[in-house]
Write a protein that holds these residues in place. Structure first.
Motif, mmCIF file in Angstrom:
data_model
loop_
_atom_site.group_PDB
_atom_site.id
_atom_site.type_symbol
_atom_site.label_atom_id
_atom_site.label_comp_id
_atom_site.label_asym_id
_atom_site.label_seq_id
_atom_site.Cartn_x
_atom_site.Cartn_y
_atom_site.Cartn_z
ATOM 1 N N ILE A 152 0.778 -1.253 -0.125
ATOM 2 C CA ILE A 152 0.073 -0.026 0.134
ATOM 3 C C ILE A 152 0.758 1.198 -0.124
ATOM 4 C CG2 ILE A 152 -0.388 0.053 2.454
ATOM 5 C CD1 ILE A 152 -3.002 0.851 0.087
ATOM 6 N N GLU A 153 2.183 1.180 0.508
ATOM 7 C CA GLU A 153 2.852 2.105 0.844
ATOM 8 C C GLU A 153 3.624 2.683 -0.737
ATOM 9 O OE1 GLU A 153 2.625 0.464 4.350
ATOM 10 O OE2 GLU A 153 3.260 -0.446 2.399
ATOM 11 N N ASP A 154 3.889 1.681 -1.328
ATOM 12 C CA ASP A 154 4.262 1.967 -2.805
ATOM 13 C C ASP A 154 3.149 2.484 -3.701
ATOM 14 O OD1 ASP A 154 6.826 1.400 -2.599
ATOM 15 O OD2 ASP A 154 6.694 -0.773 -3.126
ATOM 16 N N ALA A 155 1.933 1.844 -3.601
ATOM 17 C CA ALA A 155 0.706 2.378 -4.302
ATOM 18 C C ALA A 155 0.391 3.773 -4.154
ATOM 19 C CB ALA A 155 -0.415 1.370 -3.788
ATOM 20 N N ASN A 156 0.433 4.049 -2.781
ATOM 21 C CA ASN A 156 0.235 5.392 -2.582
ATOM 22 C C ASN A 156 1.162 6.545 -2.998
ATOM 23 O OD1 ASN A 156 -2.527 5.059 -1.155
ATOM 24 N ND2 ASN A 156 -1.271 4.625 0.878
ATOM 25 N N ARG A 157 2.430 6.222 -2.819
ATOM 26 C CA ARG A 157 3.604 6.862 -3.455
ATOM 27 C C ARG A 157 3.362 7.101 -4.944
ATOM 28 N NH1 ARG A 157 9.207 5.334 -4.444
ATOM 29 N NH2 ARG A 157 8.547 3.126 -4.176
ATOM 30 N N LEU A 158 3.164 6.242 -5.631
ATOM 31 C CA LEU A 158 2.860 6.126 -7.176
ATOM 32 C C LEU A 158 1.744 6.953 -7.296
ATOM 33 C CD1 LEU A 158 3.984 2.507 -7.757
ATOM 34 C CD2 LEU A 158 5.153 4.364 -8.659
ATOM 35 N N LEU A 159 0.692 6.609 -6.787
ATOM 36 C CA LEU A 159 -0.467 7.409 -7.167
ATOM 37 C C LEU A 159 -0.423 8.782 -6.928
ATOM 38 C CD1 LEU A 159 -3.319 4.462 -6.231
ATOM 39 C CD2 LEU A 159 -2.376 5.272 -8.665
ATOM 40 N N GLY A 160 0.151 8.996 -5.853
ATOM 41 C CA GLY A 160 0.593 10.507 -5.376
ATOM 42 C C GLY A 160 1.235 11.185 -6.152
ATOM 43 N N ALA A 161 2.232 10.482 -7.034
ATOM 44 C CA ALA A 161 3.120 11.035 -8.150
ATOM 45 C C ALA A 161 2.212 11.301 -9.245
ATOM 46 C CB ALA A 161 4.296 10.357 -8.094
ATOM 47 N N GLY A 162 1.112 11.004 -9.473
ATOM 48 C CA GLY A 162 0.522 11.031 -10.775
ATOM 49 C C GLY A 162 0.256 9.752 -11.642
ATOM 50 N N VAL A 163 0.790 8.749 -11.149
ATOM 51 C CA VAL A 163 0.683 7.366 -11.953
ATOM 52 C C VAL A 163 -0.651 7.014 -11.958
ATOM 53 C CG1 VAL A 163 1.320 5.130 -12.133
ATOM 54 C CG2 VAL A 163 3.005 6.730 -11.324
ATOM 55 N N ASN A 164 -1.330 6.673 -13.124
ATOM 56 C CA ASN A 164 -2.591 6.585 -13.200
ATOM 57 C C ASN A 164 -3.027 5.274 -12.709
ATOM 58 O OD1 ASN A 164 -1.692 8.096 -15.897
ATOM 59 N ND2 ASN A 164 -3.747 8.703 -15.453
ATOM 60 N N ALA A 165 -2.467 4.176 -12.823
ATOM 61 C CA ALA A 165 -2.725 2.833 -12.418
ATOM 62 C C ALA A 165 -1.673 1.939 -11.985
ATOM 63 C CB ALA A 165 -3.361 2.057 -13.642
ATOM 64 N N ILE A 166 -1.980 0.919 -11.245
ATOM 65 C CA ILE A 166 -0.813 -0.004 -10.856
ATOM 66 C C ILE A 166 -1.229 -1.428 -11.167
ATOM 67 C CG2 ILE A 166 -0.051 1.438 -8.937
ATOM 68 C CD1 ILE A 166 -1.480 -0.541 -7.027
ATOM 69 N N PHE A 167 -0.218 -2.339 -11.291
ATOM 70 C CA PHE A 167 -0.561 -3.776 -11.540
ATOM 71 C C PHE A 167 0.100 -4.504 -10.173
ATOM 72 C CE2 PHE A 167 0.310 -2.175 -15.584
ATOM 73 C CZ PHE A 167 -1.046 -2.475 -16.391
ATOM 74 N N THR A 168 -0.821 -5.243 -9.436
ATOM 75 C CA THR A 168 -0.430 -5.913 -8.432
ATOM 76 C C THR A 168 -0.675 -7.335 -8.426
ATOM 77 O OG1 THR A 168 -0.435 -5.975 -5.889
ATOM 78 C CG2 THR A 168 -2.596 -5.328 -7.250
ATOM 79 N N ASP A 169 0.016 -8.167 -7.555
ATOM 80 C CA ASP A 169 -0.172 -9.335 -7.324
ATOM 81 C C ASP A 169 -1.257 -9.749 -6.213
ATOM 82 O OD1 ASP A 169 1.528 -10.222 -9.273
ATOM 83 O OD2 ASP A 169 3.356 -10.259 -7.877
ATOM 84 N N HIS A 170 -1.506 -8.687 -5.524
ATOM 85 C CA HIS A 170 -2.341 -8.573 -4.160
ATOM 86 C C HIS A 170 -3.224 -7.594 -4.256
ATOM 87 C CE1 HIS A 170 0.793 -11.645 -3.018
ATOM 88 N NE2 HIS A 170 1.490 -10.662 -3.440
ATOM 89 N N PRO A 171 -4.491 -7.480 -5.049
ATOM 90 C CA PRO A 171 -5.385 -6.517 -5.301
ATOM 91 C C PRO A 171 -5.871 -6.243 -4.015
ATOM 92 C CG PRO A 171 -5.994 -8.500 -6.573
ATOM 93 C CD PRO A 171 -4.571 -8.816 -6.120
ATOM 94 N N GLN A 172 -6.164 -7.503 -3.124
ATOM 95 C CA GLN A 172 -7.032 -7.386 -1.946
ATOM 96 C C GLN A 172 -6.279 -6.573 -0.846
ATOM 97 O OE1 GLN A 172 -10.137 -8.215 -2.298
ATOM 98 N NE2 GLN A 172 -10.614 -7.207 -0.207
ATOM 99 N N THR A 173 -5.103 -6.620 -1.003
ATOM 100 C CA THR A 173 -3.952 -5.929 -0.040
ATOM 101 C C THR A 173 -4.031 -4.381 -0.335
ATOM 102 O OG1 THR A 173 -2.737 -7.942 0.504
ATOM 103 C CG2 THR A 173 -1.736 -5.546 0.653
ATOM 104 N N ILE A 174 -4.060 -4.224 -1.652
ATOM 105 C CA ILE A 174 -3.843 -2.912 -2.061
ATOM 106 C C ILE A 174 -5.308 -2.043 -1.719
ATOM 107 C CG2 ILE A 174 -3.743 -1.232 -3.937
ATOM 108 C CD1 ILE A 174 -1.208 -2.746 -3.096
ATOM 109 N N LEU A 175 -6.653 -2.785 -2.093
ATOM 110 C CA LEU A 175 -7.888 -2.310 -1.900
ATOM 111 C C LEU A 175 -8.266 -2.029 -0.521
ATOM 112 C CD1 LEU A 175 -9.733 -4.505 -4.493
ATOM 113 C CD2 LEU A 175 -9.180 -2.000 -4.676
ATOM 114 N N GLU A 176 -7.577 -2.780 0.692
ATOM 115 C CA GLU A 176 -7.886 -2.502 1.759
ATOM 116 C C GLU A 176 -7.218 -1.474 2.424
ATOM 117 O OE1 GLU A 176 -6.417 -6.201 3.700
ATOM 118 O OE2 GLU A 176 -8.235 -7.401 3.212
#
Length: 176
Positions: A152-176
């Motif tokens: 979630i830390e990486d996802a927040n950092r990327l989305l905060g920098a303007g990245v539009n989308a992420i690919f993950t092996d663990h969508p449930q972790t990211i969604l929580e």
């Protein structure tokens, strides 16, 4: 055993494709692209179809993929690849399909690469995230996606920098 390219569907369709991952997936079979698109249609999912051709087989891979896409259910679809030759063929044969370019590291000539391929976005690898480059790509009007983001830390950092989308092996972790 051996190259998939030298096999036929009869030899492949009954292979156990799941036990390498976890015993609970033992005896899972390799789905066809058509079956996968049908399931995604049923589940109302979009598809990022990454094309990974055997070198020298770009044309055959692209044309076979287009045949299946054309005869299957219509789903929201991206055709992505690290292989610029494949993306160039898709550009000529199916210009209506969005074509992201996949890279590990955003190249210094990213703008020329994307323009030449008429790519719609750029997908890059997490360890090579560079916020300055992300801002430059975004300022040029392109979308960005990052792979493989599993915290979630990486996802927040990327989305905060303007990245539009992420690919993950663990969508449930990211969604929580």
């Amino acid at each position: 055993e051996g190259l998939l390219l030298k096999s036929n569907w009869t030899a492949i369709k009954d292979l156990d494709a799941g036990s390498w991952y976890n015993v609970e997936f033992k005896d899972e079979r390799i789905p066809t692209l058509k079956a996968t698109l049908e399931l995604c249609h049923k589940l109302e999912l979009g598809v990022n179809l990454e094309i990974k051709p055997v070198p020298g087989w770009e044309w055959q891979t692209t044309m076979a993929t287009l045949d299946i896409i054309g005869s299957g259910p219509k789903v929201p679809l991206l055709i992505s690849s690290f292989n610029t030759h494949c993306l160039h063929i898709f550009k000529g044969q199916a210009p209506q399909l969005p074509r992201p370019l996949n890279v590990d590291i955003i190249p210094t000539d990213w703008q020329q690469c994307l323009a030449r391929l008429e790519a719609t976005s750029l997908h890059f690898c997490l360890p090579y995230f560079d916020e300055v480059q992300v801002k430059e790509v975004k300022a040029a009007g392109y979308q960005l996606a990052c792979f493989t983001v599993n915290t979630i830390e990486d996802a927040n950092r990327l989305l905060g920098a303007g990245v539009n989308a992420i690919f993950t092996d663990h969508p449930q972790t990211i969604l929580e």
